[in-house]
Write a protein that holds these residues in place. Structure first.
Motif, PDB file in Angstrom:
ATOM      1  N   ALA A 164      41.770  43.376  50.729  1.00  0.00           N
ATOM      2  CA  ALA A 164      40.835  42.396  50.169  1.00  0.00           C
ATOM      3  C   ALA A 164      41.389  40.983  50.341  1.00  0.00           C
ATOM      4  O   ALA A 164      40.646  40.063  50.722  1.00  0.00           O
ATOM      5  CB  ALA A 164      40.574  42.694  48.692  1.00  0.00           C
TER       6      ALA A 164
ATOM      7  N   GLU B 240      40.690  37.989  41.845  1.00  0.00           N
ATOM      8  CA  GLU B 240      40.638  39.321  41.226  1.00  0.00           C
ATOM      9  C   GLU B 240      41.575  40.284  41.960  1.00  0.00           C
ATOM     10  O   GLU B 240      42.350  40.999  41.332  1.00  0.00           O
ATOM     11  CB  GLU B 240      39.207  39.848  41.240  1.00  0.00           C
ATOM     12  CG  GLU B 240      39.048  41.200  40.565  1.00  0.00           C
ATOM     13  CD  GLU B 240      37.618  41.700  40.603  1.00  0.00           C
ATOM     14  OE1 GLU B 240      37.319  42.610  39.824  1.00  0.00           O
ATOM     15  OE2 GLU B 240      36.800  41.199  41.412  1.00  0.00           O
ATOM     16  N   ALA B 241      41.499  40.284  43.285  1.00  0.00           N
ATOM     17  CA  ALA B 241      42.377  41.156  44.072  1.00  0.00           C
ATOM     18  C   ALA B 241      43.837  40.786  43.856  1.00  0.00           C
ATOM     19  O   ALA B 241      44.695  41.666  43.707  1.00  0.00           O
ATOM     20  CB  ALA B 241      42.014  41.073  45.551  1.00  0.00           C
TER      21      ALA B 241
ATOM     22  N   ASN C 208      40.715  35.475  46.820  1.00  0.00           N
ATOM     23  CA  ASN C 208      40.152  36.459  45.904  1.00  0.00           C
ATOM     24  C   ASN C 208      41.135  36.651  44.745  1.00  0.00           C
ATOM     25  O   ASN C 208      42.084  37.422  44.832  1.00  0.00           O
ATOM     26  CB  ASN C 208      39.881  37.779  46.632  1.00  0.00           C
ATOM     27  CG  ASN C 208      39.087  38.743  45.799  1.00  0.00           C
ATOM     28  OD1 ASN C 208      39.383  38.959  44.631  1.00  0.00           O
ATOM     29  ND2 ASN C 208      38.082  39.351  46.410  1.00  0.00           N
TER      30      ASN C 208
ATOM     31  N   ARG D 207      40.404  49.676  42.643  1.00  0.00           N
ATOM     32  CA  ARG D 207      40.223  50.068  41.226  1.00  0.00           C
ATOM     33  C   ARG D 207      40.095  51.589  41.082  1.00  0.00           C
ATOM     34  O   ARG D 207      40.667  52.195  40.184  1.00  0.00           O
ATOM     35  CB  ARG D 207      38.977  49.409  40.649  1.00  0.00           C
ATOM     36  CG  ARG D 207      39.086  47.949  40.356  1.00  0.00           C
ATOM     37  CD  ARG D 207      37.734  47.475  39.789  1.00  0.00           C
ATOM     38  NE  ARG D 207      37.692  46.071  39.578  1.00  0.00           N
ATOM     39  CZ  ARG D 207      38.217  45.444  38.522  1.00  0.00           C
ATOM     40  NH1 ARG D 207      38.829  46.120  37.588  1.00  0.00           N
ATOM     41  NH2 ARG D 207      38.118  44.139  38.407  1.00  0.00           N
TER      42      ARG D 207
ATOM     43  N   TYR E  11      43.919  46.349  47.704  1.00  0.00           N
ATOM     44  CA  TYR E  11      43.978  44.968  47.203  1.00  0.00           C
ATOM     45  C   TYR E  11      44.506  44.028  48.287  1.00  0.00           C
ATOM     46  O   TYR E  11      44.011  42.909  48.455  1.00  0.00           O
ATOM     47  CB  TYR E  11      44.832  44.873  45.943  1.00  0.00           C
ATOM     48  CG  TYR E  11      44.297  45.683  44.781  1.00  0.00           C
ATOM     49  CD1 TYR E  11      42.937  45.777  44.517  1.00  0.00           C
ATOM     50  CD2 TYR E  11      45.167  46.363  43.927  1.00  0.00           C
ATOM     51  CE1 TYR E  11      42.445  46.522  43.452  1.00  0.00           C
ATOM     52  CE2 TYR E  11      44.687  47.105  42.856  1.00  0.00           C
ATOM     53  CZ  TYR E  11      43.333  47.189  42.628  1.00  0.00           C
ATOM     54  OH  TYR E  11      42.856  47.924  41.573  1.00  0.00           O
TER      55      TYR E  11
ATOM     56  N   HIS F 132      36.819  46.424  49.010  1.00  0.00           N
ATOM     57  CA  HIS F 132      38.226  46.837  48.936  1.00  0.00           C
ATOM     58  C   HIS F 132      38.744  46.754  47.490  1.00  0.00           C
ATOM     59  O   HIS F 132      39.523  47.603  47.063  1.00  0.00           O
ATOM     60  CB  HIS F 132      39.094  45.990  49.866  1.00  0.00           C
ATOM     61  CG  HIS F 132      38.926  46.359  51.304  1.00  0.00           C
ATOM     62  ND1 HIS F 132      39.475  47.490  51.864  1.00  0.00           N
ATOM     63  CD2 HIS F 132      38.234  45.749  52.294  1.00  0.00           C
ATOM     64  CE1 HIS F 132      39.158  47.554  53.137  1.00  0.00           C
ATOM     65  NE2 HIS F 132      38.396  46.504  53.428  1.00  0.00           N
ATOM     66  N   VAL F 133      38.299  45.751  46.756  1.00  0.00           N
ATOM     67  CA  VAL F 133      38.697  45.637  45.346  1.00  0.00           C
ATOM     68  C   VAL F 133      38.196  46.853  44.579  1.00  0.00           C
ATOM     69  O   VAL F 133      38.941  47.461  43.795  1.00  0.00           O
ATOM     70  CB  VAL F 133      38.180  44.322  44.717  1.00  0.00           C
ATOM     71  CG1 VAL F 133      38.409  44.315  43.205  1.00  0.00           C
ATOM     72  CG2 VAL F 133      38.867  43.122  45.363  1.00  0.00           C
ATOM     73  N   GLU F 134      36.948  47.233  44.800  1.00  0.00           N
ATOM     74  CA  GLU F 134      36.394  48.402  44.107  1.00  0.00           C
ATOM     75  C   GLU F 134      37.144  49.674  44.482  1.00  0.00           C
ATOM     76  O   GLU F 134      37.454  50.508  43.625  1.00  0.00           O
ATOM     77  CB  GLU F 134      34.897  48.543  44.395  1.00  0.00           C
ATOM     78  CG  GLU F 134      34.239  49.666  43.641  1.00  0.00           C
ATOM     79  CD  GLU F 134      34.329  49.539  42.126  1.00  0.00           C
ATOM     80  OE1 GLU F 134      34.269  50.594  41.454  1.00  0.00           O
ATOM     81  OE2 GLU F 134      34.458  48.429  41.593  1.00  0.00           O
TER      82      GLU F 134
ATOM     83  N   LEU G  93      44.886  42.010  40.332  1.00  0.00           N
ATOM     84  CA  LEU G  93      44.991  43.475  40.312  1.00  0.00           C
ATOM     85  C   LEU G  93      46.198  43.948  41.098  1.00  0.00           C
ATOM     86  O   LEU G  93      46.889  44.890  40.682  1.00  0.00           O
ATOM     87  CB  LEU G  93      43.710  44.109  40.841  1.00  0.00           C
ATOM     88  CG  LEU G  93      42.493  43.979  39.919  1.00  0.00           C
ATOM     89  CD1 LEU G  93      41.209  44.334  40.651  1.00  0.00           C
ATOM     90  CD2 LEU G  93      42.667  44.845  38.680  1.00  0.00           C
TER      91      LEU G  93
END
Length: 167
Positions: A148, A157-158, A155, A130, A145, A125-127, A161
């Motif tokens: 995720a 990173e999520a 997470n 992005r 995001y 889901h993060v990818e 972002l």
């Protein structure tokens, strides 16, 4: 030793053109000595003899990727997916290859297919977020995001972002 074996296999192949055993040995040994173009040629010749040989097609795919030949690798993944459309790993591989070759819309489709045939995972889901963000699709990026974070509330990173996308 391997280079000598390669030369011997090539001489034998001249005497027995199309010998699958010899072609496979040439392909494998060529990979071992990093003669990737020679390995690719041998795998392609094997596939001309047996187009439905999945093992050879996978070996060709791996060799194409090792050689940095992404467009040809994309072609091979698509061929493999025709015979195994529920193979999640192939969809993920296709998504990565399409991302690397700057084809984000096609990468999104491949990753979404991976979600349909396999487990739901936060990194995927993060990818997707992005990729959507890169295309200017903020709503879709935010939704990815959030998905995720639902799967993995830790997470970071999520979360970062999502924060960046919302501002």
């Amino acid at each position: 030793l391997t280079r000598d074996a390669l030369e011997q296999y090539r001489r034998l192949l001249q005497q027995s053109p199309g010998d699958r055993f010899l072609l496979r040995r040439i392909a494998e040994r060529s990979r071992w000595v990093h003669r990737l173009d020679d390995a690719i040629d041998a795998y392609e010749e094997l596939l001309e003899l047996s187009p439905d040989d999945v093992e050879t097609r996978r070996a060709l795919l791996d060799t194409l990727m090792a050689a940095g030949r992404q467009p040809e690798a994309i072609r091979e993944v698509r061929v493999l997916l025709r015979s195994d459309p529920a193979n999640r790993e192939l969809h993920l591989m296709l998504g990565r290859l399409l991302t690397w070759t700057d084809q984000p819309k096609e990468a999104i489709a491949a990753y979404e297919q991976a979600l349909l045939v396999g487990p739901d995972e936060a990194p995927l889901h993060v990818e997707l977020g992005r990729l959507h963000d890169g295309l200017g699709h903020q709503q879709q990026a935010v939704a990815q995001y959030r998905a995720a974070l639902q799967l993995d509330p830790n997470n970071h990173e999520a979360a970062e972002l999502l924060r960046q996308t919302k501002t």
